[in-house]
Design an enzyme around this catalytic site. Structure first.
Site, PDB file in Angstrom:
ATOM      1  N   LYS A   1       0.843  -1.208   0.000  1.00 12.36           N
ATOM      2  CA  LYS A   1       0.000   0.000   0.000  1.00 12.36           C
ATOM      3  C   LYS A   1       0.874   1.251   0.000  1.00 12.36           C
ATOM      4  CE  LYS A   1      -1.726   1.614   4.000  1.00 12.36           C
ATOM      5  NZ  LYS A   1      -1.532   3.070   4.159  1.00 12.36           N
ATOM      6  N   ASN A   2       1.866   1.273   0.896  1.00 14.68           N
ATOM      7  CA  ASN A   2       2.654   2.490   1.068  1.00 14.68           C
ATOM      8  C   ASN A   2       3.590   2.766  -0.098  1.00 14.68           C
ATOM      9  OD1 ASN A   2       1.345   2.979   3.412  1.00 14.68           O
ATOM     10  ND2 ASN A   2       3.066   2.490   4.776  1.00 14.68           N
TER      11      ASN A   2
ATOM     12  N   ARG B   1      -4.141  10.474   3.637  1.00 10.28           N
ATOM     13  CA  ARG B   1      -3.022  11.345   3.941  1.00 10.28           C
ATOM     14  C   ARG B   1      -1.895  11.212   2.920  1.00 10.28           C
ATOM     15  NH1 ARG B   1       1.516  12.461   6.454  1.00 10.28           N
ATOM     16  NH2 ARG B   1       1.519  14.330   7.731  1.00 10.28           N
TER      17      ARG B   1
ATOM     18  N   ASP C   1      -4.486  13.042  12.839  1.00 12.71           N
ATOM     19  CA  ASP C   1      -4.442  11.666  12.389  1.00 12.71           C
ATOM     20  C   ASP C   1      -4.459  10.807  13.639  1.00 12.71           C
ATOM     21  OD1 ASP C   1      -2.825   9.240  11.800  1.00 12.71           O
ATOM     22  OD2 ASP C   1      -2.747  10.112   9.801  1.00 12.71           O
TER      23      ASP C   1
ATOM     24  N   ASP D   1       4.844   0.323  12.034  1.00 12.49           N
ATOM     25  CA  ASP D   1       3.565  -0.248  11.603  1.00 12.49           C
ATOM     26  C   ASP D   1       3.368  -1.680  12.096  1.00 12.49           C
ATOM     27  OD1 ASP D   1       3.129   2.141  10.400  1.00 12.49           O
ATOM     28  OD2 ASP D   1       3.253   1.431   8.338  1.00 12.49           O
TER      29      ASP D   1
ATOM     30  N   LEU E   1       8.720   6.595  16.766  1.00  9.79           N
ATOM     31  CA  LEU E   1       8.400   7.378  15.568  1.00  9.79           C
ATOM     32  C   LEU E   1       7.188   8.282  15.728  1.00  9.79           C
ATOM     33  CD1 LEU E   1      10.490   5.448  14.321  1.00  9.79           C
ATOM     34  CD2 LEU E   1       9.279   5.805  12.197  1.00  9.79           C
TER      35      LEU E   1
HETATM   36  C1  UD1 Z   1       5.022   6.530   6.316  1.00  9.54           C
HETATM   37  C2  UD1 Z   1       3.976   5.431   6.231  1.00  9.54           C
HETATM   38  C3  UD1 Z   1       3.498   5.017   7.617  1.00  9.54           C
HETATM   39  C4  UD1 Z   1       4.670   4.664   8.504  1.00  9.54           C
HETATM   40  C5  UD1 Z   1       5.711   5.789   8.485  1.00  9.54           C
HETATM   41  C6  UD1 Z   1       6.987   5.464   9.253  1.00  9.54           C
HETATM   42  C7  UD1 Z   1       2.823   5.930   4.158  1.00  9.54           C
HETATM   43  C8  UD1 Z   1       1.544   6.309   3.496  1.00  9.54           C
HETATM   44  N1  UD1 Z   1       2.831   5.921   5.492  1.00  9.54           N
HETATM   45  O1  UD1 Z   1       4.376   7.678   6.881  1.00  9.54           O
HETATM   46  O2  UD1 Z   1       2.626   3.909   7.481  1.00  9.54           O
HETATM   47  O3  UD1 Z   1       4.208   4.484   9.825  1.00  9.54           O
HETATM   48  O4  UD1 Z   1       6.091   6.086   7.128  1.00  9.54           O
HETATM   49  O5  UD1 Z   1       7.565   4.298   8.772  1.00  9.54           O
HETATM   50  O6  UD1 Z   1       3.797   5.591   3.499  1.00  9.54           O
HETATM   51  N2  UD1 Z   1       7.906  14.315  10.470  1.00  9.54           N
HETATM   52  C9  UD1 Z   1       8.148  15.631  10.726  1.00  9.54           C
HETATM   53  N3  UD1 Z   1       8.211  16.503   9.677  1.00  9.54           N
HETATM   54  C10 UD1 Z   1       8.032  16.131   8.392  1.00  9.54           C
HETATM   55  C11 UD1 Z   1       7.784  14.767   8.132  1.00  9.54           C
HETATM   56  C12 UD1 Z   1       7.724  13.878   9.204  1.00  9.54           C
HETATM   57  O7  UD1 Z   1       8.306  16.032  11.869  1.00  9.54           O
HETATM   58  O8  UD1 Z   1       8.103  16.969   7.473  1.00  9.54           O
HETATM   59  C13 UD1 Z   1       7.827  13.352  11.603  1.00  9.54           C
HETATM   60  C14 UD1 Z   1       6.412  12.863  11.795  1.00  9.54           C
HETATM   61  O9  UD1 Z   1       5.695  13.725  12.637  1.00  9.54           O
HETATM   62  C15 UD1 Z   1       6.616  11.506  12.415  1.00  9.54           C
HETATM   63  C16 UD1 Z   1       7.943  11.030  11.850  1.00  9.54           C
HETATM   64  O10 UD1 Z   1       8.563  12.185  11.303  1.00  9.54           O
HETATM   65  O11 UD1 Z   1       6.745  11.602  13.808  1.00  9.54           O
HETATM   66  C17 UD1 Z   1       7.822   9.934  10.802  1.00  9.54           C
HETATM   67  O12 UD1 Z   1       7.148  10.413   9.685  1.00  9.54           O
HETATM   68  P1  UD1 Z   1       7.412   9.901   8.202  1.00  9.54           P
HETATM   69  O13 UD1 Z   1       8.616   9.032   8.168  1.00  9.54           O
HETATM   70  O14 UD1 Z   1       7.386  11.096   7.306  1.00  9.54           O
HETATM   71  O15 UD1 Z   1       6.149   8.999   7.947  1.00  9.54           O
HETATM   72  P2  UD1 Z   1       5.060   9.113   6.806  1.00  9.54           P
HETATM   73  O16 UD1 Z   1       5.719   9.277   5.483  1.00  9.54           O
HETATM   74  O17 UD1 Z   1       4.041  10.103   7.201  1.00  9.54           O
END
Ligand code: UD1
Length: 429
Positions: A23-24, A95, A119, A311, A333
């Site tokens: 999915k991701n 999202r 979320d 996850d 995370l």
């Molecule tokens: C993706 C996955 C999700 C998984 C996560 C971590 C998808 C659709 N989702 O989410 O299932 O749990 O990776 O493996 O692919 N953060 C910031 N600033 C930013 C971006 C992120 O502070 O600009 C922080 C977030 O608040 C969070 C952490 O970084 O605490 C991880 O986020 P990120 O790795 O970006 O996860 P997603 O891409 O949202």
């Protein structure tokens, strides 16, 4: 009408189960297709509602999308001129829509993407997405609930260092950099297999990328990309779900299409706790040997890949709930990603939350009760908990589970579980 699962306890899951595309990855690859004019085909796509939402988002940009869930096929026809707006109603529902930000600004010089709301699994910022695109020369600001990124004269290569290896930010910056002028170096990037999948697809479209899967990616921008055909990487989180389902129910499951190397840390932990884990020609197998009464609980600390995936954390909680001994599960995370704990407690699990740690003390059996899923993974983890609970467990919020697991109950029944989908009669709007 909302639905729930009725899960009868006392199951031992045995058999084989297929795993399809992640999915991701799938959702991001649909965004990647925007980067080239013409028809791109994605295969091994999961049959989940999120793909439908992403397809709708692309259609509103003027793209023709054909989705055949049974065949696992998505064909995306991108015209020369496309729109640049992703509406709130779609971003709110999905999202991952944020991943059109990079491709749109690279391809059209303009992106208006609604800022996703809160979320269920903790707050998630977009600052790294924004600052990465700014480093590439885009102007980024928030107006009326939309993240607006403009680069009328195109993007240019830059040196970018992420404060944290965010999956989403790495993807957006990578998808934008492939069409930027000159060289982009991105340091401290996410190394997830899904990032490698995106890079592989981009390379097949003519992009020049080096280092995907390491902490440093180098991109040499090109003027144009061409459409492609790409097979989505297998879903490591779905595969890991089946690994934990086998271990928790003292079962024996072959995960067909699963890639053991993408699950190094969790599979090693299961093996060290008494489970039999082996690679097979078609995937991998996890089994609890007949002499082992209960496998041992183990400590988990979630980390960016190749660490233990956040996850899979809810599945580790369910496993530890009935495993032998005590252990500590640490979430690094996301904040507040412990909604599973309070539901497991309703089933009689012995756990205490302290900040981002949970202390678990395994009990011999859980005790069936109604519980509520709060997201995809916690929902699936509660179903597995129901399989090892006395009596029956009603898991409501099945729509969450459907977002990540195509026909979860059908797969479970094929492994010997007694589970049915039924209307949630006790749900009051
Ligand atoms: C993706 C996955 C999700 C998984 C996560 C971590 C998808 C659709 N989702 O989410 O299932 O749990 O990776 O493996 O692919 N953060 C910031 N600033 C930013 C971006 C992120 O502070 O600009 C922080 C977030 O608040 C969070 C952490 O970084 O605490 C991880 O986020 P990120 O790795 O970006 O996860 P997603 O891409 O949202």
């Amino acid at each position: 009408m909302r639905e729930r699962f009725r899960v009868v306890g006392g199951a031992r899951l045995v058999g084989e189960v297929p795993v399809v595309g992640a999915k991701n990855s799938a959702l991001k690859l649909m965004a990647v297709a925007l980067l080239a004019r013409g028809r791109t085909t994605l295969t091994n796509m999961p049959a989940i509602v999120d793909v439908r939402i992403m397809a709708e988002l692309l259609r509103r940009l003027g793209v023709i999308v054909d989705y055949d869930p049974e065949a696992g096929l998505v064909a995306i026809d991108v015209p020369e001129t496309i729109g640049h707006r992703a509406d709130y109603e779609l971003v709110r529902a999905l999202r991952a829509s944020i991943s059109v930000l990079g491709p749109l600004v690279a391809r059209t010089g303009h992106a208006d993407v609604a800022v996703p709301g809160g979320d269920a699994i903790g707050s998630r910022g977009l600052d790294l997405h924004a600052s990465g695109l700014e480093a590439l020369g885009a102007h980024v600001h928030v107006a009326h609930g939309y993240l607006v990124a403009t680069a009328p004269r195109g993007l240019r290569g830059a040196e970018i260092r992420l404060d944290f290896p965010s999956v989403g930010a790495t993807e957006n910056i990578l998808m934008a950099a492939v069409l930027a002028r000159g060289r982009t170096v991105i340091e401290n990037v996410a190394r997830e297999p899904e990032i490698m999948d995106i890079a592989a697809m981009l390379e097949s479209m003519g992009a020049r990328i080096d280092g995907a899967g390491t902490g440093r990616i180098v991109v040499d921008g090109v003027d144009e990309l061409r459409p492609t055909e790409h097979r989505v990487v297998p879903d490591r989180i779905a595969a890991g779900t089946w690994a934990f389902a086998a271990a928790t129910t003292c079962g024996d499951i072959e995960v067909v299409g699963g890639v053991a190397e993408h699950l190094g840390v969790p599979l090693r932990a299961l093996a060290d706790s008494g489970c039999h884990v082996e690679a097979t020609p078609r995937g991998f197998r996890v089994a609890v040997p007949s002499g082992v009464d209960r496998p041992a609980a183990f400590d988990v600390a979630t980390l960016p890949y190749p660490g233990f995936p956040t996850d899979l954390q809810p599945f580790a909680l369910t496993y530890n709930a009935v495993a032998r001994g005590s252990a500590m599960v640490t979430e690094n995370l996301f904040e507040a990603r412990f909604r599973t704990v309070q539901e497991l407690a309703r089933l009689g699990a012995d756990m205490q939350v302290d900040g981002h740690h949970v202390m678990t003390h395994g009990v011999r059996a859980l005790s069936g009760a109604p519980v509520e899923s709060s997201d995809i993974r916690s929902g699936a983890a509660l179903v597995i908990a129901g399989l090892v609970a006395d009596g029956y467990t009603l898991v409501s919020g099945v729509h969450h589970i459907d977002r990540g697991y195509p026909r979860f109950e059908v797969a479970l029944r094929s492994l010997g579980a007694d589970i049915t989908r039924e209307p949630d009669e006790d749900w009051y709007e």
